[in-house]
Design a protein around this motif. Structure first.
Motif, PDB file in Angstrom:
ATOM      1  N   HIS A 254       0.857  -1.187   0.000  1.00 55.91           N
ATOM      2  CA  HIS A 254       0.000   0.000   0.000  1.00 55.91           C
ATOM      3  C   HIS A 254       0.900   1.247   0.000  1.00 55.91           C
ATOM      4  CE1 HIS A 254      -3.807   2.028   1.903  1.00 55.91           C
ATOM      5  NE2 HIS A 254      -3.276   2.740   0.928  1.00 55.91           N
ATOM      6  N   VAL A 255       0.836   2.006  -1.085  1.00 54.47           N
ATOM      7  CA  VAL A 255       1.629   3.246  -1.203  1.00 54.47           C
ATOM      8  C   VAL A 255       0.768   4.420  -0.761  1.00 54.47           C
ATOM      9  CG1 VAL A 255       2.819   4.820  -2.809  1.00 54.47           C
ATOM     10  CG2 VAL A 255       2.896   2.338  -3.208  1.00 54.47           C
ATOM     11  N   LEU A 256       1.321   5.276   0.070  1.00 53.01           N
ATOM     12  CA  LEU A 256       0.652   6.551   0.368  1.00 53.01           C
ATOM     13  C   LEU A 256       1.497   7.684  -0.200  1.00 53.01           C
ATOM     14  CD1 LEU A 256      -1.419   8.386   1.834  1.00 53.01           C
ATOM     15  CD2 LEU A 256       0.124   8.314   3.825  1.00 53.01           C
ATOM     16  N   VAL A 257       0.897   8.502  -1.050  1.00 52.15           N
ATOM     17  CA  VAL A 257       1.576   9.701  -1.544  1.00 52.15           C
ATOM     18  C   VAL A 257       1.091  10.884  -0.714  1.00 52.15           C
ATOM     19  CG1 VAL A 257       1.876  11.259  -3.520  1.00 52.15           C
ATOM     20  CG2 VAL A 257       1.816   8.761  -3.875  1.00 52.15           C
ATOM     21  N   VAL A 258       2.028  11.644  -0.169  1.00 54.86           N
ATOM     22  CA  VAL A 258       1.701  12.819   0.634  1.00 54.86           C
ATOM     23  C   VAL A 258       2.210  14.048  -0.105  1.00 54.86           C
ATOM     24  CG1 VAL A 258       2.005  13.978   2.847  1.00 54.86           C
ATOM     25  CG2 VAL A 258       1.932  11.473   2.756  1.00 54.86           C
ATOM     26  N   GLY A 259       1.301  14.883  -0.567  1.00 55.59           N
ATOM     27  CA  GLY A 259       1.730  16.087  -1.286  1.00 55.59           C
ATOM     28  C   GLY A 259       0.529  16.821  -1.846  1.00 55.59           C
ATOM     29  N   GLY A 260       0.821  17.845  -2.638  1.00 53.24           N
ATOM     30  CA  GLY A 260      -0.270  18.613  -3.237  1.00 53.24           C
ATOM     31  C   GLY A 260      -0.840  19.633  -2.267  1.00 53.24           C
ATOM     32  N   ALA A 261       0.000  20.585  -1.855  1.00 53.87           N
ATOM     33  CA  ALA A 261      -0.473  21.679  -1.012  1.00 53.87           C
ATOM     34  C   ALA A 261      -1.484  22.501  -1.821  1.00 53.87           C
ATOM     35  CB  ALA A 261       0.714  22.552  -0.598  1.00 53.87           C
ATOM     36  N   PRO A 262      -2.292  23.327  -1.137  1.00 56.51           N
ATOM     37  CA  PRO A 262      -3.245  24.150  -1.893  1.00 56.51           C
ATOM     38  C   PRO A 262      -2.544  24.887  -3.035  1.00 56.51           C
ATOM     39  CG  PRO A 262      -3.649  24.355   0.458  1.00 56.51           C
ATOM     40  CD  PRO A 262      -2.404  23.539   0.313  1.00 56.51           C
ATOM     41  N   GLY A 263      -3.077  24.721  -4.244  1.00 57.18           N
ATOM     42  CA  GLY A 263      -2.492  25.390  -5.411  1.00 57.18           C
ATOM     43  C   GLY A 263      -1.432  24.594  -6.142  1.00 57.18           C
ATOM     44  N   PHE A 264      -1.057  23.423  -5.599  1.00 59.96           N
ATOM     45  CA  PHE A 264       0.018  22.610  -6.223  1.00 59.96           C
ATOM     46  C   PHE A 264      -0.405  21.142  -6.384  1.00 59.96           C
ATOM     47  CE2 PHE A 264       2.076  26.124  -4.009  1.00 59.96           C
ATOM     48  CZ  PHE A 264       2.883  26.646  -5.002  1.00 59.96           C
ATOM     49  N   GLY A 265      -1.473  20.917  -7.093  1.00 53.58           N
ATOM     50  CA  GLY A 265      -2.053  19.572  -7.107  1.00 53.58           C
ATOM     51  C   GLY A 265      -1.424  18.573  -8.055  1.00 53.58           C
ATOM     52  N   GLY A 266      -0.872  19.041  -9.174  1.00 54.97           N
ATOM     53  CA  GLY A 266      -0.488  18.131 -10.264  1.00 54.97           C
ATOM     54  C   GLY A 266       0.553  17.102  -9.885  1.00 54.97           C
ATOM     55  N   ALA A 267       1.568  17.538  -9.125  1.00 58.15           N
ATOM     56  CA  ALA A 267       2.695  16.644  -8.827  1.00 58.15           C
ATOM     57  C   ALA A 267       2.228  15.407  -8.056  1.00 58.15           C
ATOM     58  CB  ALA A 267       3.744  17.404  -8.019  1.00 58.15           C
ATOM     59  N   ALA A 268       1.395  15.615  -7.048  1.00 58.30           N
ATOM     60  CA  ALA A 268       0.945  14.486  -6.229  1.00 58.30           C
ATOM     61  C   ALA A 268       0.028  13.568  -7.033  1.00 58.30           C
ATOM     62  CB  ALA A 268       0.239  15.009  -4.979  1.00 58.30           C
ATOM     63  N   LEU A 269      -0.753  14.165  -7.953  1.00 61.19           N
ATOM     64  CA  LEU A 269      -1.604  13.332  -8.821  1.00 61.19           C
ATOM     65  C   LEU A 269      -0.756  12.442  -9.720  1.00 61.19           C
ATOM     66  CD1 LEU A 269      -3.951  15.048  -7.780  1.00 61.19           C
ATOM     67  CD2 LEU A 269      -4.743  15.293 -10.126  1.00 61.19           C
ATOM     68  N   LEU A 270       0.302  13.025 -10.296  1.00 57.59           N
ATOM     69  CA  LEU A 270       1.185  12.241 -11.168  1.00 57.59           C
ATOM     70  C   LEU A 270       1.853  11.104 -10.396  1.00 57.59           C
ATOM     71  CD1 LEU A 270       3.026  14.956 -13.294  1.00 57.59           C
ATOM     72  CD2 LEU A 270       1.729  13.010 -14.207  1.00 57.59           C
ATOM     73  N   ALA A 271       2.331  11.423  -9.195  1.00 60.15           N
ATOM     74  CA  ALA A 271       3.036  10.405  -8.397  1.00 60.15           C
ATOM     75  C   ALA A 271       2.086   9.262  -8.035  1.00 60.15           C
ATOM     76  CB  ALA A 271       3.633  11.037  -7.143  1.00 60.15           C
ATOM     77  N   SER A 272       0.876   9.609  -7.577  1.00 60.38           N
ATOM     78  CA  SER A 272      -0.044   8.558  -7.121  1.00 60.38           C
ATOM     79  C   SER A 272      -0.549   7.729  -8.300  1.00 60.38           C
ATOM     80  CB  SER A 272      -1.199   9.152  -6.324  1.00 60.38           C
ATOM     81  OG  SER A 272      -1.856  10.158  -7.075  1.00 60.38           O
ATOM     82  N   GLN A 273      -0.814   8.386  -9.412  1.00 59.74           N
ATOM     83  CA  GLN A 273      -1.280   7.648 -10.591  1.00 59.74           C
ATOM     84  C   GLN A 273      -0.199   6.672 -11.069  1.00 59.74           C
ATOM     85  OE1 GLN A 273      -1.943  10.011 -14.150  1.00 59.74           O
ATOM     86  NE2 GLN A 273      -3.574   8.629 -14.770  1.00 59.74           N
ATOM     87  N   THR A 274       1.066   7.132 -11.065  1.00 59.63           N
ATOM     88  CA  THR A 274       2.154   6.250 -11.517  1.00 59.63           C
ATOM     89  C   THR A 274       2.320   5.071 -10.566  1.00 59.63           C
ATOM     90  OG1 THR A 274       3.258   8.213 -12.371  1.00 59.63           O
ATOM     91  CG2 THR A 274       4.569   6.205 -12.259  1.00 59.63           C
ATOM     92  N   ALA A 275       2.187   5.321  -9.270  1.00 64.54           N
ATOM     93  CA  ALA A 275       2.301   4.214  -8.305  1.00 64.54           C
ATOM     94  C   ALA A 275       1.264   3.144  -8.611  1.00 64.54           C
ATOM     95  CB  ALA A 275       2.146   4.737  -6.883  1.00 64.54           C
ATOM     96  N   ALA A 276       0.060   3.571  -8.979  1.00 64.02           N
ATOM     97  CA  ALA A 276      -0.992   2.593  -9.306  1.00 64.02           C
ATOM     98  C   ALA A 276      -0.654   1.839 -10.592  1.00 64.02           C
ATOM     99  CB  ALA A 276      -2.333   3.318  -9.442  1.00 64.02           C
ATOM    100  N   PRO A 300      -9.645   6.948 -10.571  1.00 67.06           N
ATOM    101  CA  PRO A 300     -10.508   6.538  -9.434  1.00 67.06           C
ATOM    102  C   PRO A 300      -9.901   5.400  -8.616  1.00 67.06           C
ATOM    103  CG  PRO A 300     -11.489   5.939 -11.574  1.00 67.06           C
ATOM    104  CD  PRO A 300     -10.316   6.796 -11.860  1.00 67.06           C
ATOM    105  N   GLU A 301      -8.929   4.671  -9.189  1.00 71.59           N
ATOM    106  CA  GLU A 301      -8.282   3.576  -8.442  1.00 71.59           C
ATOM    107  C   GLU A 301      -7.469   4.111  -7.262  1.00 71.59           C
ATOM    108  OE1 GLU A 301      -8.039   4.149 -11.662  1.00 71.59           O
ATOM    109  OE2 GLU A 301      -8.678   2.364 -12.761  1.00 71.59           O
ATOM    110  N   VAL A 302      -7.037   5.376  -7.333  1.00 71.71           N
ATOM    111  CA  VAL A 302      -6.281   5.977  -6.224  1.00 71.71           C
ATOM    112  C   VAL A 302      -7.279   6.489  -5.182  1.00 71.71           C
ATOM    113  CG1 VAL A 302      -4.791   7.929  -5.576  1.00 71.71           C
ATOM    114  CG2 VAL A 302      -4.306   6.617  -7.664  1.00 71.71           C
ATOM    115  N   MET A 303      -7.046   6.088  -3.930  1.00 68.76           N
ATOM    116  CA  MET A 303      -7.944   6.517  -2.849  1.00 68.76           C
ATOM    117  C   MET A 303      -7.493   7.898  -2.367  1.00 68.76           C
ATOM    118  SD  MET A 303      -8.322   2.859  -0.929  1.00 68.76           S
ATOM    119  CE  MET A 303      -6.602   2.428  -1.023  1.00 68.76           C
ATOM    120  N   ALA A 304      -8.071   8.925  -2.929  1.00 67.75           N
ATOM    121  CA  ALA A 304      -7.657  10.302  -2.627  1.00 67.75           C
ATOM    122  C   ALA A 304      -8.444  10.830  -1.431  1.00 67.75           C
ATOM    123  CB  ALA A 304      -7.898  11.175  -3.848  1.00 67.75           C
TER     124      ALA A 304
END
Ligand SMILES: NC(=O)C1=CN([C@@H]2O[C@H](COP(=O)(O)OP(=O)(O)OC[C@H]3O[C@@H](n4cnc5c(N)ncnc54)[C@H](O)[C@@H]3O)[C@@H](O)[C@H]2O)[C@@H](O)CC1
Ligand SMILES: [K+]
Length: 500
Positions: A254-276, A300-304
């Protein structure tokens, strides 16, 4: 790892030691016959590669310096003349000053009917192929005149260029261009492969690389720890065998990605999607609430989950097997609090981007075994309190120092990514300039998280991850070109590679 997948890379001093051992093992003290025999083999190997690459060439320009690299050049010139090629032989230093085996190599060229002309500023290079035998592993410091002018003339000539052992001006240890360096189409390197041919600025100078060991016995390498292992494509399949038929998602972490502060969403989305995409059993994302809808729509496979602070994140941290922290984390109170919680929960960590910057300011002395740090040269410079330029000037020293100071495994990103861990340094020979675009690091961090979740050690994940990432980028670029390559393009290619 198997020798099929890895090749050892050495430093100039180590290659000199190997030369010395080979010569000592086969000669009486004071006899330069063994040295000359080795040099002849080097010249023959280089000449054979030249003929292979340019079989139609009838005229060569051979440029010789003043050391043993020049000796190789004189052997090549003699062999070409004996085969009936026309040779323009140019000496940057008078051949009478040559010593030992290099002097004997010059005599060989004279016996073949050649006479070296002194290099002049107005000399024009008229060979179809230019042989660069100016400076080899003996280069020390910035290239001085008259060599610098000769190197500029070679590069301006528009001729095909073969570099002997290493393009003149490139540092054999660091791959730094010391003022100027020959841009070769083919480099033939001997005895032991050199780190500097694969890292730093090497990619723009070396061209095709041919390695010829000259039949040097394995004992000559004994007790010499290579500077780095060359990471081959085969390490991916070795680390990711086919899955058992009866597998379930709990087997793959189970991978948890921690990131995406307000205004900076893309990086954490890319990381979590790639992990999946790279085979983690489950992936969760702890991000600012405003990014949750985008993540659910895209993957949707990533539990955000939206987290306003540490207390929202606690159950997610407790449920993870590996935590990727940093993509889009920011350096404010939100990110700092989440990083602190991630550091305290005692799980393996992949630490990237803003989390690395926060380590500099908030956790300057912290080291641990169970983390994988992934700085680019700028972040590495901040961690080491020096500039990114200084990191690039000696990437090996930088990654080793960082690993020694911070522990765990450290990936120094950039052309020729280096992975330093408890068992030494690995070098990734793949990748292309299309990777110089935003989001590539986020994709790497997600990919690393997926590999750790599937049971790889942090060090193995680092080695396999850089190869998978760079080879995926090469596949993506092969189809549609380097320019315009998107980080998000990589995951589907990496997935194919990860499945053999
Ligand atoms: N027997 C051996 O030792 C063998 C050596 N080999 C060749 O020998 C090479 C190493 O030879 P050497 O150690 O003699 O060194 P090089 O031939 O690489 O260079 C040494 C010369 O370059 C000059 N030089 C150094 N730094 C300079 C700078 N910054 N600007 C301008 N000039 C500079 C020095 O004055 C010296 O004359 C290898 O790269 C390889 O090509 C091969 O022939 C294999 C066998
Ligand atoms: K050279």
């Amino acid at each position: 790892m198997s020798s099929h997948s890895c090749r050892s890379l050495y430093l100039a001093d180590q290659v000199r030691e190997i030369d010395r051992r080979v010569i000592a093992a086969s000669a009486e003290p004071g006899d330069d016959a063994a040295g000359f025999a080795l040099m002849r083999r080097a010249g023959q190997a280089a000449y054979a590669e030249l003929r292979r690459r340019w079989p139609e060439a009838r005229r060569l320009s051979v440029l010789c310096g003043s050391g043993n690299n020049a000796g190789d050049g004189y052997v090549i010139a003699a062999l070409a003349a004996c085969e009936g090629l026309s040779v323009q032989l140019l000496a940057v230093r008078e051949p009478e000053a040559l010593k030992g085996e290099a002097a004997r190599a010059h005599e060989m060229a004279v016996l073949a009917g050649l006479r070296a002309e002194p290099w002049q500023a107005d000399t024009s290079l008229d060979g179809e192929v230019v042989v660069d035998a100016l400076l080899g592993t003996g280069l020390g410091g910035e290239v001085r005149e008259p060599y610098a002018g000769v190197i500029e003339a070679i590069n301006a000539s528009g001729r095909a260029v073969m570099a002997v052992d290493i393009p003149s001006g490139l540092a054999a240890d660091s791959g730094a261009v010391l003022g100027c360096a020959v841009r070769a189409d083919l480099t033939v390197t001997f005895i032991a492969d050199k780190l500097g041919l694969h890292t730093g600025q090497a990619a723009d100078q070396v061209g095709e690389l041919a390695f010829r060991d000259l039949g040097v016995p394995a004992e000559a390498h004994e007790n010499l720890t290579p500077a780095a292992e060359y990471l081959g494509a085969g390490i991916v399949g070795e680390a990711l065998p086919p899955r058992a038929r009866g597998s379930h998602k709990g087997d793959f972490g189970h991978v948890l990605v921690v990131g995406g502060a307000p205004g900076f969403g893309g990086a954490a989305l890319l990381a979590s999607q790639t992990a999946a995409r790279l085979g983690a059993g489950k992936v969760s994302l702890a991000t600012a609430p405003e990014h949750v809808a985008a993540s659910l729509t895209r993957t949707p496979e990533v539990m955000a989950r939206g987290v306003r602070g540490v207390s929202d994140a606690r159950p997610l941290l407790d449920g993870a097997d590996v935590i990727v922290v940093g993509p889009g984390l920011g350096q404010g109170a939100w990110g700092q609090g989440l990083l602190q919680a991630a550091l305290e929960v005692g799980k393996p960590l992949v630490v990237d981007a803003d989390a690395l910057n926060l380590l500099v300011t908030c956790w300057p002395g912290t080291r641990r075994d169970d983390w994988l740090l992934t700085p680019h040269p700028g972040e590495a410079g901040r961690l080491l309190d020096c500039s990114g330029g200084e990191v690039q000037a000696d990437r090996l020293a930088a990654v080793k120092r960082l690993q020694a100071e911070r522990g765990g495994t450290v990936i120094l990103k950039g052309a020729g990514s280096l992975v330093a861990g408890p068992s030494g340094v690995g070098l990734c020979p793949f990748g292309n300039p299309g990777m110089a675009s935003g989001g590539m690091g986020d994709v790497l961090s997600g990919l690393l998280g997926a590999l750790v979740a599937q049971g790889l050690t942090l060090e193995s994940a680092g080695r396999v991850g850089v190869v998978l990432h760079a080879r995926a980028a090469d596949r993506a670029a092969a189809g549609q070109g380097e320019r315009g390559l998107l980080a998000g393009d990589l995951a589907s290619y990496a997935r194919i590679l990860a499945n053999g």
